[in-house]
Scaffold this motif. Structure first.
Motif, mmCIF file in Angstrom:
data_model
loop_
_atom_site.group_PDB
_atom_site.id
_atom_site.type_symbol
_atom_site.label_atom_id
_atom_site.label_comp_id
_atom_site.label_asym_id
_atom_site.label_seq_id
_atom_site.Cartn_x
_atom_site.Cartn_y
_atom_site.Cartn_z
ATOM 1 N N ILE A 43 0.828 -1.210 0.000
ATOM 2 C CA ILE A 43 0.000 0.000 0.000
ATOM 3 C C ILE A 43 0.855 1.250 0.000
ATOM 4 O O ILE A 43 0.538 2.241 -0.681
ATOM 5 C CB ILE A 43 -0.956 -0.016 1.218
ATOM 6 N N ARG A 44 1.969 1.247 0.735
ATOM 7 C CA ARG A 44 2.826 2.424 0.795
ATOM 8 C C ARG A 44 3.368 2.783 -0.585
ATOM 9 O O ARG A 44 3.456 3.958 -0.949
ATOM 10 C CB ARG A 44 3.992 2.187 1.757
ATOM 11 N N ALA A 45 3.717 1.760 -1.363
ATOM 12 C CA ALA A 45 4.285 2.011 -2.682
ATOM 13 C C ALA A 45 3.248 2.538 -3.668
ATOM 14 O O ALA A 45 3.618 3.098 -4.707
ATOM 15 C CB ALA A 45 4.913 0.732 -3.226
ATOM 16 N N GLN A 46 1.955 2.354 -3.348
ATOM 17 C CA GLN A 46 0.912 2.867 -4.234
ATOM 18 C C GLN A 46 0.984 4.378 -4.371
ATOM 19 O O GLN A 46 0.621 4.936 -5.410
ATOM 20 C CB GLN A 46 -0.465 2.451 -3.708
ATOM 21 N N VAL A 47 1.451 5.052 -3.323
ATOM 22 C CA VAL A 47 1.578 6.521 -3.371
ATOM 23 C C VAL A 47 2.550 6.917 -4.465
ATOM 24 O O VAL A 47 2.282 7.790 -5.294
ATOM 25 C CB VAL A 47 2.043 7.071 -2.004
#
Length: 339
Positions: free
Chosen positions: A150-154
């Motif tokens: 999820i963090r890398a989705q940013v």
């Protein structure tokens, strides 16, 4: 851009022996705002350390003898490479500023690389990591970014909103990276295009169940491509076969192993088959009992099957003739040797 004079004069692809690779690893360790980040960059050609970044001179320094020739003749290339490496921490600052991370010590990593196969096929890798784990990577086919959490989705959403980011990374992989690898093949041809045949040994392990495990060890070979299989009665036998990866040695060669679980009553039906560019013909080896007397002479340790090796001893590797069998004499110490 890279100098291509030698490449234009020397068509490379038809002379490639196996696949070749280039990988550049970047690591930046960050702490508090008062600490100076620790920055490491290393470059590998065919899994061997080729160059590293000197943080004091802020230059990429060659680690292989043939790269010193490249440094002298293409000093502008090293200037460009050093500038690119020096600017990479700025990308990290931008990369980290748009992602939500906790305070404290963290590591930012990037792997850039490309592969060139002997058939001319090219591929690349452009991948980022954070705190030792995969974070985001470029999909060359779709020119999109693959986020692992999820963090890398940013970061994925931000970079895909600016298509030139993926395009510029892909251009580097398809053009500059390949050109650099090809230049390495030219300057380092005596080293990178050499052929070193494998040394092969078959050992045995007895299981508590009464079954046996035969292990075929293949080591000291270059280039990396090598075909090894267990065969039963001449047929490839993948059933009950386990394989270790092809891994680099410190001397620039590779080693690998494959094992198979067998019924000891059927041992004579199995052979390890090894093919490599450095061999005039494939090797076919079987296990033989240690200390077994053949033709009135004791052969120890046995490392190849007499019937197979009688006419197939490689000229470039010394062999001893013990009446009706040949003993293979390894040039290098086996890695992961079994009893």
């Amino acid at each position: 851009t890279l100098t291509l004079d030698c490449l234009l004069l020397t068509p490379l692809t038809p002379f490639l022996r196996g696949s070749h690779s280039l990988r550049i690893f970047y690591t930046l360790v960050m702490g508090s705002s008062q600490d100076v980040p620790h920055y490491i960059v290393v470059a590998y050609v065919d899994d061997q350390l080729a160059a590293h970044f000197d943080s004091h001179t802020r230059r990429m320094l060659p680690q292989m003898a043939w790269l010193h020739n490249m440094k002298e003749e293409d000093s502008h290339f090293w200037d460009l490479t050093s500038r690119r490496v020096t600017d990479s921490p700025r990308e990290c600052v931008s990369f980290c500023s748009v992602s939500i991370f906790s305070a404290g010590f963290h590591s930012w990593q990037r792997v850039i690389g490309c592969d060139l196969r002997k058939d001319g096929h090219r591929s690349g890798v452009y991948q980022y990591g954070y705190d030792g784990e995969d974070f985001i990577s470029l999909d060359q086919k779709t020119l999109t970014w693959t986020a692992v959490d999820i963090r890398a989705q940013v970061t994925k959403r931000r970079w895909e909103a600016e298509p030139f980011i993926a395009q510029s990374r892909n251009n580097f992989l398809e053009m500059e990276c390949i050109e650099l690898l090809q230049n390495c093949m030219v300057y380092g041809k005596d080293y990178l295009l050499r052929k070193e045949p494998p040394v092969v040994k078959v050992t045995r392990r007895i299981q508590y169940s009464g079954m046996e495990t035969l292990v075929c060890q293949v080591y000291g070979f270059y280039p990396k491509e090598m075909d090894a299989t267990w065969r039963k009665d001449g047929e490839v036998w993948e059933q009950d076969t386990f394989r270790g990866g092809v891994l680099p040695n410190s001397d620039g060669t590779y080693h690998a192993w494959l094992s198979i679980e067998i019924d000891p009553n059927e041992r004579d039906r199995y052979r390890c088959y090894v093919d490599h560019a450095g061999l005039p013909e494939p090797l076919i080896l079987a296990w033989a009992e240690p200390g077994k007397r053949m033709g009135g002479k004791r052969v120890s340790p046995p490392e190849c099957d007499a019937a197979v090796w009688k006419q197939k001893c490689i000229p470039c590797i010394p062999c001893k003739d013990y009446t009706n069998r040949l003993e293979f004499l390894p040039r290098k110490t086996p890695i992961g040797e079994h009893d």
